[in-house]
Design an enzyme around this catalytic site. Structure first.
Site, PDB file in Angstrom:
ATOM      1  N   GLU A 293      -6.967   4.746   7.735  1.00 52.06           N
ATOM      2  CA  GLU A 293      -6.715   6.160   7.428  1.00 52.06           C
ATOM      3  C   GLU A 293      -7.922   6.785   6.731  1.00 52.06           C
ATOM      4  O   GLU A 293      -8.186   7.972   6.884  1.00 52.06           O
ATOM      5  CB  GLU A 293      -5.436   6.288   6.587  1.00 52.06           C
ATOM      6  CG  GLU A 293      -4.201   6.071   7.450  1.00 52.06           C
ATOM      7  CD  GLU A 293      -2.990   5.533   6.714  1.00 52.06           C
ATOM      8  OE1 GLU A 293      -2.962   5.559   5.477  1.00 52.06           O
ATOM      9  OE2 GLU A 293      -2.065   5.066   7.415  1.00 52.06           O
TER      10      GLU A 293
ATOM     11  N   LYS B 296       0.185   4.233  -0.369  1.00 51.40           N
ATOM     12  CA  LYS B 296      -0.473   5.425   0.195  1.00 51.40           C
ATOM     13  C   LYS B 296      -0.224   6.653  -0.696  1.00 51.40           C
ATOM     14  O   LYS B 296      -0.085   6.501  -1.920  1.00 51.40           O
ATOM     15  CB  LYS B 296      -0.018   5.646   1.644  1.00 51.40           C
ATOM     16  CG  LYS B 296      -0.194   4.374   2.482  1.00 51.40           C
ATOM     17  CD  LYS B 296      -0.051   4.573   3.952  1.00 51.40           C
ATOM     18  CE  LYS B 296      -0.242   3.247   4.666  1.00 51.40           C
ATOM     19  NZ  LYS B 296      -0.187   3.354   6.107  1.00 51.40           N
TER      20      LYS B 296
ATOM     21  N   GLY C 283       2.405   2.272  10.790  1.00 50.30           N
ATOM     22  CA  GLY C 283       3.394   3.337  10.662  1.00 50.30           C
ATOM     23  C   GLY C 283       4.107   3.687  11.959  1.00 50.30           C
ATOM     24  O   GLY C 283       4.771   4.716  12.038  1.00 50.30           O
TER      25      GLY C 283
ATOM     26  N   HIS D  30      -9.596   1.221   4.767  1.00 56.57           N
ATOM     27  CA  HIS D  30      -8.346   1.401   5.491  1.00 56.57           C
ATOM     28  C   HIS D  30      -8.582   2.366   6.651  1.00 56.57           C
ATOM     29  O   HIS D  30      -9.376   3.300   6.528  1.00 56.57           O
ATOM     30  CB  HIS D  30      -7.269   1.956   4.542  1.00 56.57           C
ATOM     31  CG  HIS D  30      -5.903   1.937   5.160  1.00 56.57           C
ATOM     32  ND1 HIS D  30      -5.497   2.880   6.082  1.00 56.57           N
ATOM     33  CD2 HIS D  30      -4.872   1.082   5.023  1.00 56.57           C
ATOM     34  CE1 HIS D  30      -4.255   2.592   6.460  1.00 56.57           C
ATOM     35  NE2 HIS D  30      -3.857   1.500   5.834  1.00 56.57           N
TER      36      HIS D  30
ATOM     37  N   SER E 125       3.231  -2.149  10.347  1.00 55.68           N
ATOM     38  CA  SER E 125       4.670  -2.213  10.629  1.00 55.68           C
ATOM     39  C   SER E 125       5.315  -3.552  10.278  1.00 55.68           C
ATOM     40  O   SER E 125       6.213  -4.013  10.991  1.00 55.68           O
ATOM     41  CB  SER E 125       4.954  -1.846  12.094  1.00 55.68           C
ATOM     42  OG  SER E 125       4.592  -0.501  12.331  1.00 55.68           O
TER      43      SER E 125
ATOM     44  N   ASN F 288       0.875  -1.173   0.000  1.00 56.12           N
ATOM     45  CA  ASN F 288       0.000   0.000   0.000  1.00 56.12           C
ATOM     46  C   ASN F 288       0.913   1.225   0.000  1.00 56.12           C
ATOM     47  O   ASN F 288       1.470   1.584   1.027  1.00 56.12           O
ATOM     48  CB  ASN F 288      -0.876  -0.052   1.264  1.00 56.12           C
ATOM     49  CG  ASN F 288      -1.713   1.193   1.437  1.00 56.12           C
ATOM     50  OD1 ASN F 288      -1.782   2.042   0.547  1.00 56.12           O
ATOM     51  ND2 ASN F 288      -2.356   1.316   2.593  1.00 56.12           N
TER      52      ASN F 288
ATOM     53  N   GLU G 285      -5.559  -4.922  10.512  1.00 51.97           N
ATOM     54  CA  GLU G 285      -4.538  -3.904  10.696  1.00 51.97           C
ATOM     55  C   GLU G 285      -4.815  -3.138  11.989  1.00 51.97           C
ATOM     56  O   GLU G 285      -5.622  -2.185  11.989  1.00 51.97           O
ATOM     57  CB  GLU G 285      -4.556  -2.909   9.531  1.00 51.97           C
ATOM     58  CG  GLU G 285      -4.207  -3.522   8.200  1.00 51.97           C
ATOM     59  CD  GLU G 285      -3.561  -2.501   7.283  1.00 51.97           C
ATOM     60  OE1 GLU G 285      -2.453  -2.765   6.812  1.00 51.97           O
ATOM     61  OE2 GLU G 285      -4.155  -1.431   7.069  1.00 51.97           O
TER      62      GLU G 285
HETATM   63  P1  PGA Z   1       2.767   0.295   7.641  1.00 52.75           P
HETATM   64  O1  PGA Z   1       1.297   0.510   7.003  1.00 52.75           O
HETATM   65  O2  PGA Z   1       3.317  -0.976   7.069  1.00 52.75           O
HETATM   66  O3  PGA Z   1       3.545   1.518   7.211  1.00 52.75           O
HETATM   67  O4  PGA Z   1       2.592   0.218   9.118  1.00 52.75           O
HETATM   68  C1  PGA Z   1       0.429  -0.572   6.808  1.00 52.75           C
HETATM   69  C2  PGA Z   1      -0.860  -0.098   6.196  1.00 52.75           C
HETATM   70  O5  PGA Z   1      -1.356   0.963   6.581  1.00 52.75           O
HETATM   71  O6  PGA Z   1      -1.434  -0.764   5.298  1.00 52.75           O
END
Ligand code: PGA
Length: 251
Positions: A99, A11, A170, A97, A209, A9, A164
């Site tokens: 976010e 982003k 992140g 997601h 992560s 992803n 997740e």
């Molecule tokens: P990350 O993000 O690997 O940077 O923690 C995962 C995600 O949001 O899909």
């Protein structure tokens, strides 16, 4: 054992030169190394879908988007429909997601409408669920993800589920393999209750992560069928390092 799916992803990262270089890097390294025994998916920002699709052609790496609208077409300024994403060469789309749930106020009902629209357009939705730190601290992890699963999933299979934990995204923090095992077992039971016996399409990914150095232990957990990777998907070596762990865990 189910073949693992390692999904990147990207982003809101990457201008055209960065995204195309990353895609080319993945394709070239895969070709040199002779491929991997797992499925790979990258989800670039929308402005790069066509260019990246061209680069990925014939590589075996699938193309996905990061969001879609619930409607097929119409007066929805700034949005893209699932049919448009399919037309751009996508086979997958991430929906729900955290976010988007947090920054765009997406509700479970909206996520369900998006997953349903994605299926209708022939895409495989990657539906995300996960608890916040506060919800985990209150011991509500399973309650929260159960509610999200029951309300966000479409009425028929053909999707990928991604667990997740919001607090792990992140941050460099991850749940322990035992925590992941507890949630994924719970999710598997819920999926079987809702959709019947396990099908090929019912993969449950872990995300939050994931890095090359923790991918081995996370992907080896029972009922983990792959990873949804954010930050580490922006580097060829890191993403393919995780994919290698996925290939080992799925073999
Ligand atoms: P990350 O993000 O690997 O940077 O923690 C995962 C995600 O949001 O899909």
């Amino acid at each position: 054992m189910t073949r693992q799916l390692i999904a990147g992803n990207w982003k809101m990262n990457g201008l055209r030169k960065d995204g195309t270089a990353l895609a080319r890097g993945l394709v070239e390294k895969l070709a040199t190394d002779g491929g991997l025994d797992c499925d790979l998916l990258v989800c670039p920002p929308a402005h790069l879908l066509l260019a990246i699709g061209d680069i990925l052609e014939g590589s075996g790496i699938a193309l996905g988007a990061q969001d879609c609208h619930t409607e097929e077409a119409g007066a929805h300024t700034g949005d893209l429909s699932a049919a448009m994403l399919a037309d751009a060469g996508c086979s997958h789309v991430i929906v729900g997601h955290s976010e988007r749930r947090q920054n765009h106020g997406e509700t479970d009902d909206l996520v369900k409408a998006k997953t349903t629209a994605a299926l209708k357009a022939g895409l495989t939705p990657v539906v995300c669920v996960g608890e916040t730190q506060a919800e985990r601290d209150e011991g509500k992890t399973l309650e929260v993800i159960e509610r999200q699963v029951r309300r966000s999933l479409p009425n028929k299979p053909g999707f990928v589920l991604a667990y997740e934990p919001v607090w792990a995204i992140g941050t460099g923090l991850t749940p322990t393999p035992a925590d992941v095992a507890e949630v994924h077992t719970y999710l598997r039971e819920l999926l079987i209750e809702l959709f019947g016996p396990l099908e090929e399409g019912m993969r449950i990914l872990y995300g939050g992560s994931v890095k090359p150095d923790n991918a081995g232990e996370l992907l080896a957990v029972r009922n983990v069928n792959g990873a949804l990777v954010g930050g580490a998907s922006l580097k060829v070596e890191d993403f393919l390092g995780i994919a290698l762990a996925g290939a080992k865990a799925g073999s």
